[in-house]
Design an enzyme around this catalytic site. Structure first.
Site, PDB file in Angstrom:
ATOM      1  CE1 TYR A 112      12.420  31.748   5.085  1.00 42.18           C
ATOM      2  CE2 TYR A 112      12.634  29.300   4.807  1.00 42.18           C
ATOM      3  CZ  TYR A 112      12.512  30.717   4.320  1.00 42.18           C
ATOM      4  OH  TYR A 112      11.917  30.681   2.938  1.00 42.18           O
ATOM      5  CE  LYS A 125      -0.188  -0.396   5.007  1.00 40.73           C
ATOM      6  NZ  LYS A 125      -0.943  -0.809   6.165  1.00 40.73           N
TER       7      LYS A 125
HETATM    8  C1  LIG Z   1      -0.203  -1.892   6.703  1.00 39.02           C
HETATM    9  C2  LIG Z   1      -0.577  -3.096   7.374  1.00 39.02           C
HETATM   10  C3  LIG Z   1       0.241  -4.295   7.486  1.00 39.02           C
HETATM   11  C4  LIG Z   1       1.799  -4.124   7.345  1.00 39.02           C
HETATM   12  O1  LIG Z   1       2.243  -3.572   8.404  1.00 39.02           O
HETATM   13  P1  LIG Z   1       3.690  -3.556   8.686  1.00 39.02           P
HETATM   14  O2  LIG Z   1       3.859  -2.900  10.295  1.00 39.02           O
HETATM   15  O3  LIG Z   1       4.235  -2.549   7.803  1.00 39.02           O
HETATM   16  O4  LIG Z   1       4.385  -4.762   8.464  1.00 39.02           O
HETATM   17  C5  LIG Z   1      -0.370  -5.517   7.910  1.00 39.02           C
HETATM   18  N1  LIG Z   1      -1.635  -5.605   8.009  1.00 39.02           N
HETATM   19  C6  LIG Z   1      -2.654  -4.545   7.722  1.00 39.02           C
HETATM   20  C7  LIG Z   1      -4.148  -4.579   8.012  1.00 39.02           C
HETATM   21  C8  LIG Z   1      -1.871  -3.219   7.333  1.00 39.02           C
HETATM   22  O5  LIG Z   1      -2.739  -2.234   7.460  1.00 39.02           O
END
Ligand SMILES: *Cc1c(COP(=O)(O)O)cnc(C)c1O
Length: 374
Positions: A265, A46
């Protein structure tokens, strides 16, 4: 000199470049395999594969048993690129139009609520879908409550729209090895899932590394595939992982300061003695965290130097005084690459100095950053 200390010299087009090491992705995938040898791997890609490029990452992770994405759009991008594996929609879908796309592209939605269940039951499509029923074992984010689960499960297993049913939950505190919360979540899940005779999934990266009981039929690693550690006090290499993203930017100016001069800044950093600083072409518009404090590590010619003053939109300042005085780095000139995180500098360390987590750093890389795959 600076070039010789870098094995891979990035092409610097005046701005930052994220160098993605596809071999590192494959290496990290093997670490998952070795950690959970009996589990199938749902590789989570994702958020543009945590900033690494969803299509390139999925191609590098071609041994994955399935891919996990948050949104339909991400799944469609994978199908457009010819990715054939199962793709799980971790947040599921709500509308009949989206269910049509799910069926058309062979996607596997998570069903975590009665709204989604209702949409599925009233959908007129004649395909049968593979779905993942999500149960909330204590995170209180998504999933059927424990006391709603029996009803949800019986409706799902009785639905003519469902071909294959699996069950999953998500751990809220898996990166905390001392906690009782995770064993509680796992045992609640097992009580519920074990008699159903379907495939189960529990662990994300932290879950599958720290909690052997979470290595059931499916594991769902994200962060560790990209070579970073989900645990506060460790970095990816401590776990045998290789950072897949190295973010570099060129030095675009080197300047002398007199004692008392203020930088950037608000003038929040003041030279305590005559100094030499560098300006690197990376800023918060590229995704470098604006909250990175003075002292945040930056790597130049293989040596760590501190960021100083406030992060600008397109630039940061770094203190080169000690590095140049010691002579260790040789001559550093404009154009020299500066590493913000990656191979020689764990993103975990940078995250700590910016009050965030490595997840946010890599995901926040903006469109302006050039991507280079090696
Ligand atoms: C993002 C996600 C993962 C992966 O998690 P990590 O901590 O990056 O390994 C697994 N399961 C779900 C439901 C997620 O949303």
């Amino acid at each position: 000199m600076i070039e010789s200390s870098h094995t891979r010299k990035p092409e610097l087009h005046g701005g930052p470049c994220a160098i993605i090491d596809l071999a590192a992705l494959r290496h990290n995938f093997k670490v998952v395999r070795n950690t959970a040898p009996d589990s199938k791997i749902l590789a989570v890609v994702k958020a543009n594969a945590y900033g690494h490029g969803i299509v390139q990452a999925a191609n590098a992770l071609s041994d994955a048993d399935a891919f996990g994405v948050a949104r339909l759009k991400e799944a469609l991008a994978l199908r457009d690129a010819g990715i054939r594996q199962s793709i799980v929609l971790l947040e599921g879908v709500y509308s009949h139009a989206d269910l049509d796309l799910v069926a058309q592209h062979g996607l596997e939605p998570v069903i975590h609520s009665f709204e989604q269940l209702q949409a599925l039951e009233s959908w007129s499509g004649n395909a049968k879908l593979s779905v993942w029923c999500k149960v909330d074992t204590g995170m209180n984010r998504l999933g059927f409550r424990m006391d709603e689960f029996a009803l949800a499960w019986s409706r799902l297993s009785g639905s003519s729209k469902v071909q294959q049913l699996r069950i999953m939950t998500h751990l809220a505190d898996a990166d905390n090895r001392e906690q009782v919360r995770t064993p509680d979540q796992i045992s609640r899940f097992m009580r519920l899932a074990n008699d159903l005779g379907v495939e189960r999934s529990i662990g994300n990266s932290a879950g599958l590394i720290a909690w052997p009981e979470a290595r059931v039929e499916w594991v769902r690693p994200g962060l560790m595939l990209y070579g970073m550690s989900p645990f506060a006090s460790t970095a990816g290499p401590d776990l045998g992982l290789r950072p897949a993203m190295t973010l570099v930017a060129p030095l675009i100016a080197i300047r002398r300061l007199n004692k008392g001069d203020e930088v950037g800044y608000g003038g929040t950093w003041r030279a305590r003695h005559d100094s030499c600083i560098g300006i690197a072409a990376v800023g918060y518009a590229d995704g470098y965290p604006r909250h990175a404090r003075t002292g945040t590590p930056v790597s130049v010619a293989g040596k760590v130097v501190p960021l100083i003053g406030r992060v600008s939109m397109d630039m940061i300042a770094i203190d080169l005084t000690e590095l140049l005085r010691s002579g260790e780095a040789g001559a550093i000139s404009v154009g020299a690459p500066v590493t913000l995180w990656g191979e020689s500098l764990p993103a975990e360390q940078v995250a700590m100095h910016a009050d965030t987590i490595p997840y946010e750093l890599v995901c926040a890389i903006s469109q302006r950053v050039a991507m280079k795959y090696v």
